[in-house]
Design a protein around this motif. Structure first.
Motif, PDB file in Angstrom:
ATOM      1  N   ALA A   1      -0.999   2.767  -0.582  1.00 30.39           N
ATOM      2  CA  ALA A   1      -1.209   1.327  -0.778  1.00 30.39           C
ATOM      3  C   ALA A   1      -1.727   1.031  -2.180  1.00 30.39           C
ATOM      4  CB  ALA A   1      -2.192   0.802   0.263  1.00 30.39           C
ATOM      5  N   GLY A   2      -1.903   2.086  -2.978  1.00 33.32           N
ATOM      6  CA  GLY A   2      -2.324   1.885  -4.363  1.00 33.32           C
ATOM      7  C   GLY A   2      -3.805   1.590  -4.516  1.00 33.32           C
ATOM      8  N   LEU A   3      -4.612   1.924  -3.502  1.00 35.26           N
ATOM      9  CA  LEU A   3      -6.035   1.587  -3.561  1.00 35.26           C
ATOM     10  C   LEU A   3      -6.877   2.734  -4.113  1.00 35.26           C
ATOM     11  CD1 LEU A   3      -6.254  -0.205  -0.110  1.00 35.26           C
ATOM     12  CD2 LEU A   3      -6.357  -1.277  -2.358  1.00 35.26           C
ATOM     13  N   VAL A   4      -6.394   3.960  -3.931  1.00 38.94           N
ATOM     14  CA  VAL A   4      -7.110   5.111  -4.483  1.00 38.94           C
ATOM     15  C   VAL A   4      -6.120   6.011  -5.221  1.00 38.94           C
ATOM     16  CG1 VAL A   4      -8.783   5.098  -2.586  1.00 38.94           C
ATOM     17  CG2 VAL A   4      -6.784   6.591  -2.453  1.00 38.94           C
ATOM     18  N   ALA A   5      -6.650   6.855  -6.062  1.00 33.20           N
ATOM     19  CA  ALA A   5      -5.803   7.816  -6.770  1.00 33.20           C
ATOM     20  C   ALA A   5      -6.437   9.193  -6.647  1.00 33.20           C
ATOM     21  CB  ALA A   5      -5.668   7.418  -8.230  1.00 33.20           C
TER      22      ALA A   5
ATOM     23  N   GLN B   1      12.709   3.720  11.171  1.00 31.21           N
ATOM     24  CA  GLN B   1      11.650   3.192  12.034  1.00 31.21           C
ATOM     25  C   GLN B   1      10.282   3.662  11.570  1.00 31.21           C
ATOM     26  OE1 GLN B   1      12.383   3.983  16.174  1.00 31.21           O
ATOM     27  NE2 GLN B   1      14.282   2.794  16.169  1.00 31.21           N
ATOM     28  N   LYS B   2      10.230   4.937  11.168  1.00 34.19           N
ATOM     29  CA  LYS B   2       8.964   5.504  10.723  1.00 34.19           C
ATOM     30  C   LYS B   2       8.506   4.789   9.442  1.00 34.19           C
ATOM     31  CE  LYS B   2       6.762   9.907   9.578  1.00 34.19           C
ATOM     32  NZ  LYS B   2       6.846  10.175   8.143  1.00 34.19           N
ATOM     33  N   ALA B   3       9.473   4.574   8.536  1.00 34.91           N
ATOM     34  CA  ALA B   3       9.139   3.916   7.269  1.00 34.91           C
ATOM     35  C   ALA B   3       8.598   2.512   7.529  1.00 34.91           C
ATOM     36  CB  ALA B   3      10.366   3.857   6.369  1.00 34.91           C
ATOM     37  N   LEU B   4       9.232   1.799   8.471  1.00 33.80           N
ATOM     38  CA  LEU B   4       8.781   0.440   8.770  1.00 33.80           C
ATOM     39  C   LEU B   4       7.388   0.432   9.388  1.00 33.80           C
ATOM     40  CD1 LEU B   4      11.817  -1.596  10.103  1.00 33.80           C
ATOM     41  CD2 LEU B   4      10.436  -2.007   8.071  1.00 33.80           C
ATOM     42  N   ALA B   5       7.162   1.393  10.292  1.00 34.59           N
ATOM     43  CA  ALA B   5       5.853   1.468  10.939  1.00 34.59           C
ATOM     44  C   ALA B   5       4.783   1.764   9.896  1.00 34.59           C
ATOM     45  CB  ALA B   5       5.868   2.554  12.009  1.00 34.59           C
ATOM     46  N   GLU B   6       5.139   2.635   8.953  1.00 34.42           N
ATOM     47  CA  GLU B   6       4.186   2.999   7.914  1.00 34.42           C
ATOM     48  C   GLU B   6       3.886   1.799   7.019  1.00 34.42           C
ATOM     49  OE1 GLU B   6       4.665   7.052   6.345  1.00 34.42           O
ATOM     50  OE2 GLU B   6       4.392   6.120   4.385  1.00 34.42           O
ATOM     51  N   ARG B   7       4.921   1.018   6.756  1.00 26.87           N
ATOM     52  CA  ARG B   7       4.745  -0.177   5.931  1.00 26.87           C
ATOM     53  C   ARG B   7       3.747  -1.133   6.581  1.00 26.87           C
ATOM     54  NH1 ARG B   7       9.547  -4.074   4.239  1.00 26.87           N
ATOM     55  NH2 ARG B   7       8.814  -4.855   6.222  1.00 26.87           N
ATOM     56  N   ASP B   8       3.855  -1.266   7.897  1.00 25.64           N
ATOM     57  CA  ASP B   8       2.923  -2.155   8.602  1.00 25.64           C
ATOM     58  C   ASP B   8       1.486  -1.664   8.474  1.00 25.64           C
ATOM     59  OD1 ASP B   8       4.722  -4.021   9.311  1.00 25.64           O
ATOM     60  OD2 ASP B   8       5.130  -3.202  11.308  1.00 25.64           O
ATOM     61  N   ILE B   9       1.321  -0.342   8.492  1.00 29.49           N
ATOM     62  CA  ILE B   9      -0.029   0.210   8.321  1.00 29.49           C
ATOM     63  C   ILE B   9      -0.567  -0.176   6.939  1.00 29.49           C
ATOM     64  CG2 ILE B   9      -1.381   2.341   8.140  1.00 29.49           C
ATOM     65  CD1 ILE B   9       0.517   3.578  10.207  1.00 29.49           C
ATOM     66  N   LEU B  10       0.316  -0.073   5.927  1.00 35.63           N
ATOM     67  CA  LEU B  10      -0.111  -0.430   4.568  1.00 35.63           C
ATOM     68  C   LEU B  10      -0.498  -1.905   4.491  1.00 35.63           C
ATOM     69  CD1 LEU B  10       2.392   1.498   2.248  1.00 35.63           C
ATOM     70  CD2 LEU B  10       0.223   2.252   3.223  1.00 35.63           C
ATOM     71  N   PHE B  11       0.314  -2.762   5.112  1.00 38.66           N
ATOM     72  CA  PHE B  11      -0.003  -4.200   5.097  1.00 38.66           C
ATOM     73  C   PHE B  11      -1.368  -4.457   5.718  1.00 38.66           C
ATOM     74  CE2 PHE B  11       4.745  -5.222   4.971  1.00 38.66           C
ATOM     75  CZ  PHE B  11       4.694  -5.609   3.643  1.00 38.66           C
ATOM     76  N   ASN B  12      -1.631  -3.796   6.852  1.00 40.35           N
ATOM     77  CA  ASN B  12      -2.922  -4.001   7.521  1.00 40.35           C
ATOM     78  C   ASN B  12      -4.078  -3.517   6.661  1.00 40.35           C
ATOM     79  OD1 ASN B  12      -1.881  -5.211   9.775  1.00 40.35           O
ATOM     80  ND2 ASN B  12      -1.503  -3.256  10.823  1.00 40.35           N
ATOM     81  N   LEU B  13      -3.876  -2.359   6.037  1.00 44.80           N
ATOM     82  CA  LEU B  13      -4.931  -1.800   5.192  1.00 44.80           C
ATOM     83  C   LEU B  13      -5.213  -2.729   4.007  1.00 44.80           C
ATOM     84  CD1 LEU B  13      -6.860   0.406   4.373  1.00 44.80           C
ATOM     85  CD2 LEU B  13      -4.951   1.681   3.396  1.00 44.80           C
ATOM     86  N   LEU B  14      -4.143  -3.238   3.405  1.00 46.10           N
ATOM     87  CA  LEU B  14      -4.315  -4.142   2.260  1.00 46.10           C
ATOM     88  C   LEU B  14      -5.000  -5.441   2.689  1.00 46.10           C
ATOM     89  CD1 LEU B  14      -0.869  -3.441   0.609  1.00 46.10           C
ATOM     90  CD2 LEU B  14      -3.073  -3.152  -0.539  1.00 46.10           C
ATOM     91  N   ALA B  15      -4.645  -5.931   3.877  1.00 46.69           N
ATOM     92  CA  ALA B  15      -5.274  -7.162   4.373  1.00 46.69           C
ATOM     93  C   ALA B  15      -6.766  -6.937   4.588  1.00 46.69           C
ATOM     94  CB  ALA B  15      -4.606  -7.598   5.673  1.00 46.69           C
ATOM     95  N   ASP B  16      -7.113  -5.791   5.190  1.00 45.20           N
ATOM     96  CA  ASP B  16      -8.530  -5.478   5.422  1.00 45.20           C
ATOM     97  C   ASP B  16      -9.282  -5.342   4.105  1.00 45.20           C
ATOM     98  OD1 ASP B  16      -8.180  -5.538   8.111  1.00 45.20           O
ATOM     99  OD2 ASP B  16      -7.947  -3.360   8.355  1.00 45.20           O
ATOM    100  N   THR B  17      -8.636  -4.681   3.139  1.00 46.68           N
ATOM    101  CA  THR B  17      -9.278  -4.502   1.838  1.00 46.68           C
ATOM    102  C   THR B  17      -9.506  -5.854   1.161  1.00 46.68           C
ATOM    103  OG1 THR B  17      -8.102  -2.404   1.661  1.00 46.68           O
ATOM    104  CG2 THR B  17      -9.129  -3.240  -0.333  1.00 46.68           C
ATOM    105  N   GLY B  18      -8.529  -6.745   1.296  1.00 39.69           N
ATOM    106  CA  GLY B  18      -8.675  -8.089   0.735  1.00 39.69           C
ATOM    107  C   GLY B  18      -9.890  -8.793   1.312  1.00 39.69           C
ATOM    108  N   LYS B  19     -10.068  -8.653   2.632  1.00 36.98           N
ATOM    109  CA  LYS B  19     -11.218  -9.295   3.289  1.00 36.98           C
ATOM    110  C   LYS B  19     -12.523  -8.659   2.814  1.00 36.98           C
ATOM    111  CE  LYS B  19      -8.776 -10.523   7.479  1.00 36.98           C
ATOM    112  NZ  LYS B  19      -8.251  -9.691   8.566  1.00 36.98           N
ATOM    113  N   LEU B  20     -12.484  -7.333   2.670  1.00 33.87           N
ATOM    114  CA  LEU B  20     -13.670  -6.601   2.207  1.00 33.87           C
ATOM    115  C   LEU B  20     -14.103  -7.090   0.822  1.00 33.87           C
ATOM    116  CD1 LEU B  20     -15.369  -3.920   2.945  1.00 33.87           C
ATOM    117  CD2 LEU B  20     -13.852  -2.812   1.289  1.00 33.87           C
ATOM    118  N   TYR B  21     -13.144  -7.166  -0.100  1.00 37.50           N
ATOM    119  CA  TYR B  21     -13.432  -7.632  -1.461  1.00 37.50           C
ATOM    120  C   TYR B  21     -13.940  -9.072  -1.435  1.00 37.50           C
ATOM    121  CZ  TYR B  21     -10.756  -3.655  -3.425  1.00 37.50           C
ATOM    122  OH  TYR B  21     -10.302  -2.420  -3.783  1.00 37.50           O
TER     123      TYR B  21
END
Ligand SMILES: [Zn+2]
Length: 582
Positions: free
Chosen positions: A181-185, A105-125
């Motif tokens: 999410a692979g956005l920073v290192a 459950q935790k892994a799935l919840a975390e995945r959703d956070i990543l999806f949201n972050l990636l979606a926001d980043t896409g809009k930002l770009y």
């Protein structure tokens, strides 16, 4: 919504339970080939346009456009919640639903956070691309022929230095998630954005969620030119195809190209189902995904030797997976051209011609082998044949394997036979006026290859027979190679690159009666005038009507695919002209 169940559980239910099984409990379905057909339950209709395909696992209505899998049917038609739909289907399929453990459950919840972050980043770009800061990149896209609608459809963007960092601070985004999410290192010196000063191509999964990015630098000194997201919890490069979020299930053909811009340019000019692997190597997962959705797949990589080799590697990946009913085709582009370049140069019909003149599997393998191990002596031919047969051995389906092998035997036998001089009058079938024109034209271009350049554009818009098109494509490549433009060297070149095509009837003087200007001694002016007359006839619209009538007649008699394709092409040409006149 799907948080309660893992993707594996949902796939297992879908694997075990055919869609038709669920739907036929409500609607009468009749089998029609691989599909089932019935009256659409979502819109009132008297003649059936609702299809169900168990192999692909979905239903589709050609009347109202509804489309979905078993769960979608249960939620939309039976008005179940998603949870109820899964429980209902699992019951019928005999799949036990185990609740997710806290870790899952935790892994799935975390995945959703990543999806949201990636979606926001896409809009930002994306919004950055349309702002002043993105002007260089926006202008670049314009010069590459990409329009605003495509920019939005593919949500292109730009990553400026510091932009994402500012956004993260403003929205309290944990570095941890951005890293996942692979956005920073993280470096010893601190945290850095992975993408900056790059044109950004978001990569979507099948559910249209951004799972990663490809970033292209416009600075020639920066390496690598393309930088992709690294593998992470949501980005699995080998299983993704660029452009797949726009998949259109109504069409059964797909085109696989090399680059992101190729996909965008083709979709922009009206092609459907154009995808690119992430990098030139096609993976087995990607091939399986294509085979699950399509039964005709064109592999159309760049017209350089790297592209040619990549197509060959793609063939290698597809071979073991081929099933009856699947057609794998190979499109060869002019030297150093890619689909994007051809289309943005305005040569859409030239590109279409290339697709129409694509090579079948054995044809492609023979071409590849004849380039790798050139020669027409027994030693070379035997080696080519051995390599091809070895490769066909990797096909799993026994019947398909033996058919492709038979085709190979026959082709090599024909190759031996064509070494013999052609007996007089041995042309088997009746030859149409159109074919005579095309043969004369080919002979003329073989005699004066340099002249082809002057007629290329005019001929690109004319629907020639696939055979003629194939030969012209080779002549075009030959010219671009900058080879000595003469009869003596172009004929072996054509034979080398089209080993399966018999061109002896073109080389013979059988058709000179129709075109005395081909007779010795060769006079370039006469030949040019002759070509002009024929091309003029092609462009004459009354002759288009004649060709359509002739093609209809031929198709009525033969009922074969080649004649049908030609008829379709002529009709499209007529439509195209009518559109121009309006
Ligand atoms: Zn419908």
């Amino acid at each position: 919504m799907s948080n309660f169940f893992s993707d594996d559980t949902l796939s297992l239910i879908k694997d075990r339970l055919p869609v038709s099984e669920i739907i036929r409990r409500r609607i009468v379905l009749k089998q029609k080939g691989k599909d089932f057909l019935g009256l659409c339950p979502f819109h009132g209709e008297k003649s059936p346009s609702f299809t169900v395909n168990d192999q692909k696992g979905f239903y589709h209505c050609f009347g109202c456009g509804v489309h979905g899998d078993i769960f979608k049917f249960l939620t939309d038609y039976e008005k179940m919640s998603f949870q109820e739909a899964v429980e209902h289907a699992a019951g019928i399929a005999g799949v036990t639903l185990t609740p997710l453990n806290p870790k899952q459950q935790k892994a799935l919840a975390e995945r959703d956070i990543l999806f949201n972050l990636l979606a926001d980043t896409g809009k930002l770009y994306n919004s950055a691309l349309l702002s002043d800061a993105g002007k260089t990149y926006y202008d670049y896209l314009k010069t590459r022929g990409i329009n605003d609608a495509s920019i939005q459809k593919f949500q292109l963007g730009v990553a400026s230095k510091g932009h994402l960092a500012k956004f993260m601070t403003a929205h309290n985004i944990a570095v941890d998630f951005a890293e996942k999410a692979g956005l920073v290192a993280r470096y010893d010196t601190g945290v850095k954005e992975k993408f900056f000063d790059r044109l950004m191509f978001p990569i979507f999964d099948e559910k249209s969620r951004i799972v990663g990015f490809g970033g292209r630098t416009l600075n020639n000194d920066v390496q690598p030119k393309y930088l992709n997201s690294a593998e992470n919890a949501v980005f699995h490069k080998g299983a993704l195809l660029y452009g797949f979020h726009l998949v259109d299930h109504r069409d059964s053909a797909a085109v696989l190209v090399e680059g992101y811009l190729d996909v965008i340019a083709m979709v922009q000019s009206g092609f459907k189902n154009v995808f690119a692997p992430m990098g030139t190597a096609v993976t087995q997962d990607q091939a399986n995904k294509l085979l699950k959705h399509f039964n005709k797949i064109y592999v159309c990589f760049d017209g350089d030797s790297a592209g040619f080799k990549a197509m060959n590697r793609a063939a290698e990946v597809f071979l073991p997976l081929l099933q009856p009913g699947i057609e794998l085709l190979f499109v060869r582009l002019p030297l150093d051209q890619d689909p994007h370049a051809i289309i943005t140069a305005g040569n859409l019909s030239a590109f279409q011609q290339r697709l129409n003149a694509s090579l079948g599997l054995v044809e492609f393998l023979m071409t590849y082998e004849s380039v790798q191990n050139p020669g027409v002596q027994p030693a070379a031919l035997a080696l080519q044949r051995k390599h091809i047969l070895d490769r066909l051995d990797t096909i799993q389906d026994p019947f398909l394997k033996s058919l492709y092998k038979d085709q190979t035997y026959t082709q090599f036998q024909n190759k031996r036979k064509t070494k013999q001089p052609l007996p007089m009058g041995s042309l088997p079938k009746t030859v149409s006026i159109q074919e005579v024109y095309e043969i004369v034209l080919l002979k003329a271009f073989m005699l004066c290859p340099a002249m082809y350049k002057d007629f290329m554009d005019q001929l690109h818009v004319y629907p020639l027979t696939p055979q003629t098109q194939k030969i012209l494509n080779v002549i075009e490549n030959y010219i671009f190679l900058g080879e000595a433009l003469e009869f003596l060297s172009i004929v072996p070149y054509i034979k080398l690159h089209l080993p399966m095509l018999n061109i002896d009837h073109i080389l013979s003087d059988t058709f000179h009666v129709h075109a005395p200007f081909l007779n010795e001694p060769i006079d370039e002016t006469n030949i040019r005038n002759g070509i002009e007359r024929i091309v003029g006839k092609f462009n004459d619209s009354t002759s288009l009507e004649t060709h359509i009538k002739e093609a209809q007649e031929r198709f009525k008699q033969s009922q074969n695919q080649v004649d049908w394709d030609r008829l379709k092409m002529l009709m499209a040409q007529k439509q195209h002209r009518n559109d121009d006149e309006l």
